[in-house]
Design an enzyme around this catalytic site. Structure first.
Site, PDB file in Angstrom:
ATOM      1  N   LYS A 175      35.860  37.729  31.344  1.00  0.00           N
ATOM      2  CA  LYS A 175      34.772  37.223  32.190  1.00  0.00           C
ATOM      3  C   LYS A 175      34.546  38.155  33.357  1.00  0.00           C
ATOM      4  O   LYS A 175      35.533  38.521  34.007  1.00  0.00           O
ATOM      5  CB  LYS A 175      35.188  35.844  32.691  1.00  0.00           C
ATOM      6  CG  LYS A 175      34.193  35.152  33.599  1.00  0.00           C
ATOM      7  CD  LYS A 175      34.762  33.833  34.037  1.00  0.00           C
ATOM      8  CE  LYS A 175      33.802  33.113  34.960  1.00  0.00           C
ATOM      9  NZ  LYS A 175      34.343  31.858  35.434  1.00  0.00           N
ATOM     10  N   SER A 209      26.763  33.309  34.797  1.00  0.00           N
ATOM     11  CA  SER A 209      25.490  32.892  35.371  1.00  0.00           C
ATOM     12  C   SER A 209      24.570  34.054  35.718  1.00  0.00           C
ATOM     13  O   SER A 209      23.370  33.996  35.463  1.00  0.00           O
ATOM     14  CB  SER A 209      25.759  32.039  36.603  1.00  0.00           C
ATOM     15  OG  SER A 209      26.552  32.750  37.542  1.00  0.00           O
ATOM     16  N   ARG A 265      27.886  29.929  41.769  1.00  0.00           N
ATOM     17  CA  ARG A 265      28.355  29.403  43.061  1.00  0.00           C
ATOM     18  C   ARG A 265      27.287  28.522  43.698  1.00  0.00           C
ATOM     19  O   ARG A 265      27.604  27.564  44.393  1.00  0.00           O
ATOM     20  CB  ARG A 265      28.772  30.561  43.970  1.00  0.00           C
ATOM     21  CG  ARG A 265      30.029  31.237  43.416  1.00  0.00           C
ATOM     22  CD  ARG A 265      30.561  32.347  44.289  1.00  0.00           C
ATOM     23  NE  ARG A 265      31.656  33.021  43.588  1.00  0.00           N
ATOM     24  CZ  ARG A 265      32.185  34.175  43.943  1.00  0.00           C
ATOM     25  NH1 ARG A 265      31.710  34.808  45.016  1.00  0.00           N
ATOM     26  NH2 ARG A 265      33.168  34.696  43.256  1.00  0.00           N
ATOM     27  N   GLU A 290      47.655  41.630  32.158  1.00  0.00           N
ATOM     28  CA  GLU A 290      47.345  40.220  32.425  1.00  0.00           C
ATOM     29  C   GLU A 290      47.368  39.403  31.124  1.00  0.00           C
ATOM     30  O   GLU A 290      47.919  38.310  31.068  1.00  0.00           O
ATOM     31  CB  GLU A 290      45.957  40.077  33.068  1.00  0.00           C
ATOM     32  CG  GLU A 290      45.919  40.261  34.566  1.00  0.00           C
ATOM     33  CD  GLU A 290      46.550  39.104  35.337  1.00  0.00           C
ATOM     34  OE1 GLU A 290      46.943  38.091  34.725  1.00  0.00           O
ATOM     35  OE2 GLU A 290      46.658  39.220  36.574  1.00  0.00           O
ATOM     36  N   LYS A 348      37.144  37.337  46.441  1.00  0.00           N
ATOM     37  CA  LYS A 348      38.272  36.846  45.645  1.00  0.00           C
ATOM     38  C   LYS A 348      39.128  37.998  45.122  1.00  0.00           C
ATOM     39  O   LYS A 348      39.820  37.855  44.112  1.00  0.00           O
ATOM     40  CB  LYS A 348      37.738  35.971  44.504  1.00  0.00           C
ATOM     41  CG  LYS A 348      36.926  34.765  45.002  1.00  0.00           C
ATOM     42  CD  LYS A 348      36.614  33.766  43.891  1.00  0.00           C
ATOM     43  CE  LYS A 348      35.905  32.537  44.451  1.00  0.00           C
ATOM     44  NZ  LYS A 348      35.689  31.489  43.415  1.00  0.00           N
ATOM     45  N   LYS A 366      39.782  37.915  34.336  1.00  0.00           N
ATOM     46  CA  LYS A 366      38.619  37.512  35.116  1.00  0.00           C
ATOM     47  C   LYS A 366      38.482  38.502  36.261  1.00  0.00           C
ATOM     48  O   LYS A 366      39.390  38.660  37.083  1.00  0.00           O
ATOM     49  CB  LYS A 366      38.828  36.107  35.649  1.00  0.00           C
ATOM     50  CG  LYS A 366      37.660  35.637  36.480  1.00  0.00           C
ATOM     51  CD  LYS A 366      37.775  34.166  36.764  1.00  0.00           C
ATOM     52  CE  LYS A 366      36.578  33.675  37.518  1.00  0.00           C
ATOM     53  NZ  LYS A 366      36.712  32.265  37.853  1.00  0.00           N
TER      54      LYS A 366
HETATM   55  C1  PBG Z   1      35.758  30.025  39.665  1.00  0.00           C
HETATM   56  C2  PBG Z   1      34.703  30.153  38.646  1.00  0.00           C
HETATM   57  C3  PBG Z   1      33.730  31.143  38.605  1.00  0.00           C
HETATM   58  C4  PBG Z   1      32.906  30.880  37.515  1.00  0.00           C
HETATM   59  C5  PBG Z   1      33.428  29.761  36.861  1.00  0.00           C
HETATM   60  N1  PBG Z   1      34.544  29.301  37.589  1.00  0.00           N
HETATM   61  C6  PBG Z   1      33.565  32.337  39.471  1.00  0.00           C
HETATM   62  C7  PBG Z   1      33.512  32.165  40.915  1.00  0.00           C
HETATM   63  O1  PBG Z   1      32.830  31.291  41.452  1.00  0.00           O
HETATM   64  O2  PBG Z   1      34.159  32.982  41.563  1.00  0.00           O
HETATM   65  C8  PBG Z   1      31.692  31.701  37.165  1.00  0.00           C
HETATM   66  C9  PBG Z   1      30.836  31.204  36.070  1.00  0.00           C
HETATM   67  C10 PBG Z   1      29.497  31.831  36.038  1.00  0.00           C
HETATM   68  O3  PBG Z   1      29.144  32.691  36.872  1.00  0.00           O
HETATM   69  O4  PBG Z   1      28.727  31.454  35.144  1.00  0.00           O
HETATM   70  N2  PBG Z   1      36.951  29.455  39.265  1.00  0.00           N
END
Ligand code: PBG
Length: 343
Positions: free
Chosen positions: A267, A293, A223, A252, A236, A213
């Site tokens: 991801k 997203s 978010r 990883e 992050k 990730k």
């Molecule tokens: C965090 C998390 C994220 C997504 C799913 N769980 C990233 C984040 O907010 O840093 C992203 C999913 C998306 O963008 O569709 N654990």
């Protein structure tokens, strides 16, 4: 008037001299021949549908940056799970938008057996037992700072977070989750989750590791959807992968597999097809991508402006994941694609 054939510059060859007798366009000449030699296909079996859950009843709250996506109360999530199962979608992945009053420094609400995610899992399992349920064990929807770990003096503390994530995974399994998919990128979480699941009799619950990730700008709309956009300070980068790295992604994945991951995820998706191909070639195990997203929002926004054909761009982007080596894709387009594939 005489037709004039332009003279070939001296010393140049004609096409047959260049290609020999090989002409790759022969197999592209008609729809039937293109279908006959097509190497990859997208089917409904490739789809995992991420959905957002909120407390309440009969709620479908639209998400501004993700046209066509809603935060669903549990009853509505059950209806959508029924629809997904009817379309043949194998699994859904749930993400909560937790009430602000329940978020705290350590994300303690993740340890409530009756939190909104566990309630949704129980309700969906009861009504639609044939669909797979994937739950995220990360803390970010539950913390007041939006980070995926426990924050102490500006530092995301690894081992304490892992303990909490593993305990949350057991509660999610008890609620009926089929696959735990921890997205937090703490070191050692896969092994800790595997041990905790096994110690509590959940040997059959699988782990899909968000092994690679990346720290990415493409998570923006998510978010907003789970309500961490306004809370998160900083970034992050101390726990997600540097998006410049590919060897580190291999390390990883290797680590997570050694600790007991059953499947791997990459991801975001489309900007990381090289990582998907490397992981699949290296480990030959079930490999998934999350079309996140921001990727969804880009296709939707360009289509809404009439700049691209949204349906075609959607299908092309999803097929690209298959070509790169994915066994399946988490995508907000899942029900839309499933409808199209059925037609
Ligand atoms: C965090 C998390 C994220 C997504 C799913 N769980 C990233 C984040 O907010 O840093 C992203 C999913 C998306 O963008 O569709 N654990």
């Amino acid at each position: 008037m005489n037709k004039v054939t332009p003279a070939k510059p001296a010393g140049t060859r004609n096409v047959d001299e260049i290609t020999g007798s090989r002409r790759l366009r022969r197999m592209r000449k008609a729809d039937w021949s293109r279908r006959l030699v097509r190497e990859t296909r997208l089917t409904v079996d490739d789809l995992i549908w991420p959905i957002f859950i909120v407390e309440g009843n009969d709620l479908r709250v639209p998400i501004d940056a993700m046209s066509g996506v809603f935060r669903l109360s549990v009853d509505q999530a059950v209806r959508e799970a029924e629809r997904a199962a009817g379309l043949g979608i194998p699994a859904i992945a749930t993400f909560p938008n937790v009430e602000l009053s329940l978020r705290d420094q350590t994300g303690s609400n993740i340890l409530d057996p009756d939190n909104v995610i566990n309630k949704a899992t129980r309700a969906i399992k009861e009504a639609v037992p044939e669909i797979g349920i994937i739950t995220d064990a990360a803390l970010d929807p539950f913390t007041s700072h939006g980070h995926d770990g426990i924050l102490r003096e500006g530092i995301i503390v690894n081992d304490e977070t892992v303990e909490q994530v593993a305990a949350a995974a057991v509660l999610q399994a008890a609620a009926g989750s089929d696959i735990i998919a921890p997205s937090d990128m703490m070191d050692g979480r896969i092994g800790a989750i595997r041990d905790a699941l096994d110690a509590n009799g959940f040997q059959d619950v699988a782990i899909m590791s968000y092994a690679t990730k990346f720290a990415s700008a493409f998570y923006g709309p998510y978010r907003d959807a789970i309500g961490t956009a306004g809370l998160l300070k900083g970034d992050k980068k101390t726990y997600y992968l540097d998006h410049a790295n590919t060897d580190e992604a291999i390390r990883e994945a290797e680590q997570d597999l050694a600790e007991g991951a059953d499947m791997l995820m990459v991801k975001p998706g489309l900007p990381y097809l090289d990582i998907i191909r490397r992981l699949k070639d290296e480990f030959a195990i079930p490999t998934f991508a999350y079309q996140v997203s921001g990727e969804y929002a880009m296709i939707k926004a360009a289509a809404a402006n009439g700049w691209i054909d949204g349906d075609k761009a959607m299908l092309e982007s999803l097929l690209a994941f298959k070509r790169a080596g994915c066994d399946g894709i988490l995508t907000y387009f899942a029900p839309q694609v499933a409808e199209m594939l059925k037609a």
